[in-house]
Motif scaffolding. Structure first.
Motif, PDB file in Angstrom:
ATOM      1  N   ARG A   3       0.859  -1.174   0.000  1.00  0.00           N
ATOM      2  CA  ARG A   3       0.000   0.000   0.000  1.00  0.00           C
ATOM      3  C   ARG A   3       0.898   1.227   0.000  1.00  0.00           C
ATOM      4  O   ARG A   3       1.928   1.261   0.643  1.00  0.00           O
ATOM      5  CB  ARG A   3      -0.904   0.015   1.228  1.00  0.00           C
ATOM      6  CG  ARG A   3      -1.909  -1.104   1.177  1.00  0.00           C
ATOM      7  CD  ARG A   3      -2.842  -0.997   2.360  1.00  0.00           C
ATOM      8  NE  ARG A   3      -3.751  -2.093   2.346  1.00  0.00           N
ATOM      9  CZ  ARG A   3      -5.031  -1.993   2.045  1.00  0.00           C
ATOM     10  NH1 ARG A   3      -5.534  -0.824   1.762  1.00  0.00           N
ATOM     11  NH2 ARG A   3      -5.804  -3.038   2.048  1.00  0.00           N
ATOM     12  N   MET A   4       0.466   2.230  -0.707  1.00  0.00           N
ATOM     13  CA  MET A   4       1.226   3.470  -0.749  1.00  0.00           C
ATOM     14  C   MET A   4       0.459   4.518   0.048  1.00  0.00           C
ATOM     15  O   MET A   4      -0.768   4.514   0.101  1.00  0.00           O
ATOM     16  CB  MET A   4       1.379   3.959  -2.193  1.00  0.00           C
ATOM     17  CG  MET A   4       2.239   3.035  -3.009  1.00  0.00           C
ATOM     18  SD  MET A   4       2.326   3.427  -4.761  1.00  0.00           S
ATOM     19  CE  MET A   4       2.190   5.138  -4.853  1.00  0.00           C
ATOM     20  N   VAL A   5       1.145   5.355   0.682  1.00  0.00           N
ATOM     21  CA  VAL A   5       0.522   6.412   1.467  1.00  0.00           C
ATOM     22  C   VAL A   5       0.858   7.729   0.793  1.00  0.00           C
ATOM     23  O   VAL A   5       2.009   8.025   0.524  1.00  0.00           O
ATOM     24  CB  VAL A   5       1.034   6.394   2.922  1.00  0.00           C
ATOM     25  CG1 VAL A   5       0.414   7.539   3.709  1.00  0.00           C
ATOM     26  CG2 VAL A   5       0.732   5.065   3.573  1.00  0.00           C
ATOM     27  N   ALA A   6      -0.182   8.506   0.494  1.00  0.00           N
ATOM     28  CA  ALA A   6       0.033   9.798  -0.140  1.00  0.00           C
ATOM     29  C   ALA A   6      -0.249  10.892   0.881  1.00  0.00           C
ATOM     30  O   ALA A   6      -1.142  10.772   1.707  1.00  0.00           O
ATOM     31  CB  ALA A   6      -0.899   9.944  -1.332  1.00  0.00           C
ATOM     32  N   LEU A   8      -1.168  14.880   1.315  1.00  0.00           N
ATOM     33  CA  LEU A   8      -1.698  16.030   0.608  1.00  0.00           C
ATOM     34  C   LEU A   8      -1.718  17.210   1.564  1.00  0.00           C
ATOM     35  O   LEU A   8      -2.236  17.112   2.671  1.00  0.00           O
ATOM     36  CB  LEU A   8      -3.124  15.717   0.117  1.00  0.00           C
ATOM     37  CG  LEU A   8      -3.879  16.864  -0.529  1.00  0.00           C
ATOM     38  CD1 LEU A   8      -3.183  17.262  -1.826  1.00  0.00           C
ATOM     39  CD2 LEU A   8      -5.310  16.446  -0.790  1.00  0.00           C
ATOM     40  N   ARG A  34      -4.020   9.819   3.240  1.00  0.00           N
ATOM     41  CA  ARG A  34      -5.002   8.955   2.600  1.00  0.00           C
ATOM     42  C   ARG A  34      -4.270   7.756   1.988  1.00  0.00           C
ATOM     43  O   ARG A  34      -3.189   7.897   1.430  1.00  0.00           O
ATOM     44  CB  ARG A  34      -5.691   9.785   1.526  1.00  0.00           C
ATOM     45  CG  ARG A  34      -6.698   9.077   0.728  1.00  0.00           C
ATOM     46  CD  ARG A  34      -7.440  10.034  -0.156  1.00  0.00           C
ATOM     47  NE  ARG A  34      -6.553  10.833  -0.981  1.00  0.00           N
ATOM     48  CZ  ARG A  34      -6.937  11.493  -2.059  1.00  0.00           C
ATOM     49  NH1 ARG A  34      -8.183  11.483  -2.404  1.00  0.00           N
ATOM     50  NH2 ARG A  34      -6.085  12.183  -2.759  1.00  0.00           N
ATOM     51  N   GLU A  35      -4.856   6.583   2.076  1.00  0.00           N
ATOM     52  CA  GLU A  35      -4.256   5.386   1.484  1.00  0.00           C
ATOM     53  C   GLU A  35      -4.574   5.345   0.005  1.00  0.00           C
ATOM     54  O   GLU A  35      -5.704   5.549  -0.402  1.00  0.00           O
ATOM     55  CB  GLU A  35      -4.828   4.108   2.118  1.00  0.00           C
ATOM     56  CG  GLU A  35      -4.167   3.732   3.400  1.00  0.00           C
ATOM     57  CD  GLU A  35      -4.632   2.368   3.863  1.00  0.00           C
ATOM     58  OE1 GLU A  35      -4.786   1.475   3.021  1.00  0.00           O
ATOM     59  OE2 GLU A  35      -4.849   2.226   5.060  1.00  0.00           O
ATOM     60  N   ILE A  36      -3.558   5.087  -0.777  1.00  0.00           N
ATOM     61  CA  ILE A  36      -3.760   4.892  -2.212  1.00  0.00           C
ATOM     62  C   ILE A  36      -3.364   3.448  -2.517  1.00  0.00           C
ATOM     63  O   ILE A  36      -2.232   3.037  -2.262  1.00  0.00           O
ATOM     64  CB  ILE A  36      -2.898   5.857  -3.048  1.00  0.00           C
ATOM     65  CG1 ILE A  36      -3.302   7.294  -2.732  1.00  0.00           C
ATOM     66  CG2 ILE A  36      -3.036   5.565  -4.520  1.00  0.00           C
ATOM     67  CD1 ILE A  36      -2.467   8.333  -3.424  1.00  0.00           C
ATOM     68  N   VAL A  37      -4.326   2.741  -3.015  1.00  0.00           N
ATOM     69  CA  VAL A  37      -4.080   1.336  -3.335  1.00  0.00           C
ATOM     70  C   VAL A  37      -3.589   1.268  -4.780  1.00  0.00           C
ATOM     71  O   VAL A  37      -4.247   1.786  -5.674  1.00  0.00           O
ATOM     72  CB  VAL A  37      -5.371   0.508  -3.164  1.00  0.00           C
ATOM     73  CG1 VAL A  37      -5.128  -0.936  -3.508  1.00  0.00           C
ATOM     74  CG2 VAL A  37      -5.911   0.672  -1.761  1.00  0.00           C
ATOM     75  N   PRO A  38      -2.432   0.687  -4.984  1.00  0.00           N
ATOM     76  CA  PRO A  38      -1.934   0.584  -6.363  1.00  0.00           C
ATOM     77  C   PRO A  38      -2.857  -0.318  -7.177  1.00  0.00           C
ATOM     78  O   PRO A  38      -3.532  -1.183  -6.625  1.00  0.00           O
ATOM     79  CB  PRO A  38      -0.537  -0.033  -6.199  1.00  0.00           C
ATOM     80  CG  PRO A  38      -0.599  -0.768  -4.906  1.00  0.00           C
ATOM     81  CD  PRO A  38      -1.558  -0.006  -4.044  1.00  0.00           C
ATOM     82  N   PRO A  39      -2.912  -0.071  -8.467  1.00  0.00           N
ATOM     83  CA  PRO A  39      -3.754  -0.932  -9.302  1.00  0.00           C
ATOM     84  C   PRO A  39      -3.257  -2.369  -9.229  1.00  0.00           C
ATOM     85  O   PRO A  39      -2.070  -2.637  -9.080  1.00  0.00           O
ATOM     86  CB  PRO A  39      -3.602  -0.364 -10.714  1.00  0.00           C
ATOM     87  CG  PRO A  39      -2.337   0.419 -10.680  1.00  0.00           C
ATOM     88  CD  PRO A  39      -2.156   0.872  -9.260  1.00  0.00           C
TER      89      PRO A  39
END
Length: 114
Positions: A3-6, A8, A34-39
């Motif tokens: 999981r990547m964390v962005a 902002l 916010r959590e960004i789920v990679p494709p």
């Protein structure tokens, strides 16, 4: 799963609620996590190309026809006996053209001329 964390940074005038931890006031920079789920990755399966069938015929034996004599060749090409006789004289009267050695060539092809 990774999981990547962005992060902002909201500019002035933005408001956000951070998971019930409190509120912010206008003009205060807010960091929103916010959590960004990679494709998800897709695995492609590549099928090998379709095979083709080649039918090979068995070898053919070619038998050469017996070669024609000079007289047979002249007759087959439509030349007259007079022309064949002149060709025999011009070739130096080869014995192979006059089988019975009587001075008349090509008798087997054109018939007896004496």
């Amino acid at each position: 799963m990774n999981r990547m964390v962005a992060v902002l940074l909201a500019s002035a005038g933005a408001a956000a609620v951070l998971g019930g931890c409190g509120t912010t006031t206008a003009g205060t920079p807010v960091t929103v996590v916010r959590e960004i789920v990679p494709p998800s990755t897709t695995t492609a399966i590549v099928a090998p190309p379709a095979t083709s069938v080649v039918v090979a015929e068995p070898p053919v034996t070619v038998t050469r026809a017996p070669s024609l004599t000079s007289c047979q060749r002249l007759l087959a090409e439509g030349f007259s006996y007079t022309y064949a006789y002149s060709a025999w004289v011009n070739a130096g009267r080869p014995l192979s053209w006059d089988a019975d050695r009587d001075g008349y060539p090509c008798e087997q092809s054109y018939g007896n001329r004496n």
